[in-house]
Scaffold this motif. Sequence first.
Motif, PDB file in Angstrom:
ATOM      1  N   CYS A   1       1.614  -5.812   3.458  1.00 34.56           N
ATOM      2  CA  CYS A   1       1.686  -4.698   4.395  1.00 34.56           C
ATOM      3  C   CYS A   1       0.909  -3.498   3.871  1.00 34.56           C
ATOM      4  CB  CYS A   1       3.157  -4.331   4.593  1.00 34.56           C
ATOM      5  SG  CYS A   1       3.387  -2.928   5.672  1.00 34.56           S
TER       6      CYS A   1
ATOM      7  N   CYS B   1       3.691  -0.421   3.526  1.00 36.90           N
ATOM      8  CA  CYS B   1       4.741  -0.364   2.494  1.00 36.90           C
ATOM      9  C   CYS B   1       4.472  -1.273   1.303  1.00 36.90           C
ATOM     10  CB  CYS B   1       6.106  -0.684   3.104  1.00 36.90           C
ATOM     11  SG  CYS B   1       6.362  -2.430   3.451  1.00 36.90           S
TER      12      CYS B   1
ATOM     13  N   CYS C   1       5.009  -6.620   9.539  1.00 36.16           N
ATOM     14  CA  CYS C   1       5.702  -6.624   8.248  1.00 36.16           C
ATOM     15  C   CYS C   1       7.196  -6.804   8.495  1.00 36.16           C
ATOM     16  CB  CYS C   1       5.442  -5.300   7.536  1.00 36.16           C
ATOM     17  SG  CYS C   1       6.448  -5.062   6.061  1.00 36.16           S
TER      18      CYS C   1
ATOM     19  N   ASN D   1       9.427  -6.108   6.495  1.00 36.77           N
ATOM     20  CA  ASN D   1      10.159  -5.023   5.830  1.00 36.77           C
ATOM     21  C   ASN D   1      10.160  -3.760   6.683  1.00 36.77           C
ATOM     22  OD1 ASN D   1      11.589  -3.889   3.590  1.00 36.77           O
ATOM     23  ND2 ASN D   1       9.719  -2.749   3.092  1.00 36.77           N
ATOM     24  N   CYS D   2       8.977  -3.374   7.233  1.00 37.63           N
ATOM     25  CA  CYS D   2       8.892  -2.074   7.913  1.00 37.63           C
ATOM     26  C   CYS D   2       8.340  -2.139   9.336  1.00 37.63           C
ATOM     27  CB  CYS D   2       8.070  -1.099   7.076  1.00 37.63           C
ATOM     28  SG  CYS D   2       6.291  -1.388   7.183  1.00 37.63           S
TER      29      CYS D   2
HETATM   30 ZN   LIG Z   1       5.717  -2.908   5.572  1.00 45.17          ZN
END
Ligand SMILES: [Zn+2]
Lengths: 378, 139
Positions: free
Chosen positions: B32, B35, B46, B48-49
């Motif tokens: 990503c 992040c 992503c 995660n984010c």
């Molecule tokens: Zn991310």
Amino acid sequence: MGLRDLRDQVCIVGVGDTPQGAVPHKTGDELAIDAARAALQDCGLKKDDIDGLFVQRSYGHQGDYLKVGLMLGLNPRVGGAIDGSGATGCYMLQHAALLLQAGMANYILLLYGTNQKTNRNRFGEALLEEHAPYGAFNPSLPFAFAFRRHMHLYGTTEEQLATVALNQRQHALLNPKAAQRTPLTLDDYMSARYVVWPLRMFDYCYITDGGHAFVLTTAERAKDLRKPPVYIRGMGRQEAFRAYETPDLVMQSFQQQAVAKMIFNMADVGVKDLQALYVQDAYSPAVFAALENYGFCPQGEAGRWIQGGRIALGGELPVNVNGGQLSETYMVGWQNTCDAVRQLRGEGGPRQIKDVELLMCTYTGGLREHAGALILQR
Amino acid sequence: MAEYSKPLPVIETWNAPYWQAAKRHEFVAQRCQACGYTHLPPGPVCTNCLSAAQDWVQLSGKGTIYSYGIYYQLWHPGFTADIPYNVALVQLAEGPQIISQVVDCKNEELDCGLKVEVVFEDATAEVTLPKFRLVRNNS
Ligand SMILES: [Zn+2]
């Protein structure tokens, strides 16, 4: 209003099942409908009392919500399909409880029926399409991973795992409904073929045809029905879709420990209060995961903890006293919860758990993405 | 070359760069831009984010065997000659886990925690499968 306000407000008032094993002349939908009739008979309600319907899909395009609704001739206010793989039955019971408590329905019918034995469902698909090039077929693989890892981390042995299958076969010998009713010894187990090592044939659910049904209503309405109500005292649930990023996914610790926190908070009881456990045991290591992650025994101890009759009928924590899916029938957890209801009513016959008032049913599904549980009370 | 009879990956929008890299004998994952999170399997954002700004980066190809199973039952005729064959859950050094196979070893040599490294198996003219082999001390 929180989850604790739902405690003991909704009841399972009817259960229904069909012959299990090979039922060659019926489709999955016919078996689901046979179970529905049995469940209505069990609680004394009429078809048109039902204003909520959920149907779990099954092998070979059976269990389509709309089609089954048409066949039943229902105009339910609420209902649908839920896709939680092996935890679907648990999730349907939970959705039904929420809808009944909110007043969107008064009597909800839940159905599952399958003819996957007769139609030879081999469970030969890869878990995800991208795993097929690597030969990763059949849903047992995460359980093989989990048990191999358990052996590595804790020194658990195959003989210890055998206790799960042997214990459940002992229970099945007392259960006329069970599809597997021949005695099973440790020698039989150890000499059986491996399917996906370290799992042997007897660690796998026994594929069957059959149907199951539940009817639920509010605690208030439950008082007027035929059988003693069984209360939903607690429920919990956790999904885990970050499969490749959760190192303990296959051990199920993240998802089941989250369920444990929710359910014990709602029910306001602890593991010590539970008198029996039913595990959706598609494969025997599921029992290890449930015992450890819900806190019945410390992490890594399940192999040792289950020895000496502890999980047998009459033991400290009887597990799957119906024979479970290894020996009774493979109904993705429906038959376990059906048996739990009958036990709490005192209908267990020669398998009756003495003075049972409170027990838990746990479910998991998919690549272990789905986890849920119910605490039921007499 | 005998006709390849095992299932092949279904190549679609998100995973095409992964399989194109494998064909070049490169082992890659998404990283990503927002992040820095490294993730597999390939996807649109992503995990995660949720940023859609993703790069493809080379992985070290190093990992350990988290766990494994050995198939004695045949579910696909393409694997007939391989029975019993292993399927491993590999913990990659960069974080993700993937399901693959460990090659060039006997099943009895496998163990949880062993170090592995990626190798590339050219399955067909179009498709190469990243697999793993044991990292042996003397090699
Ligand atoms: Zn991310």
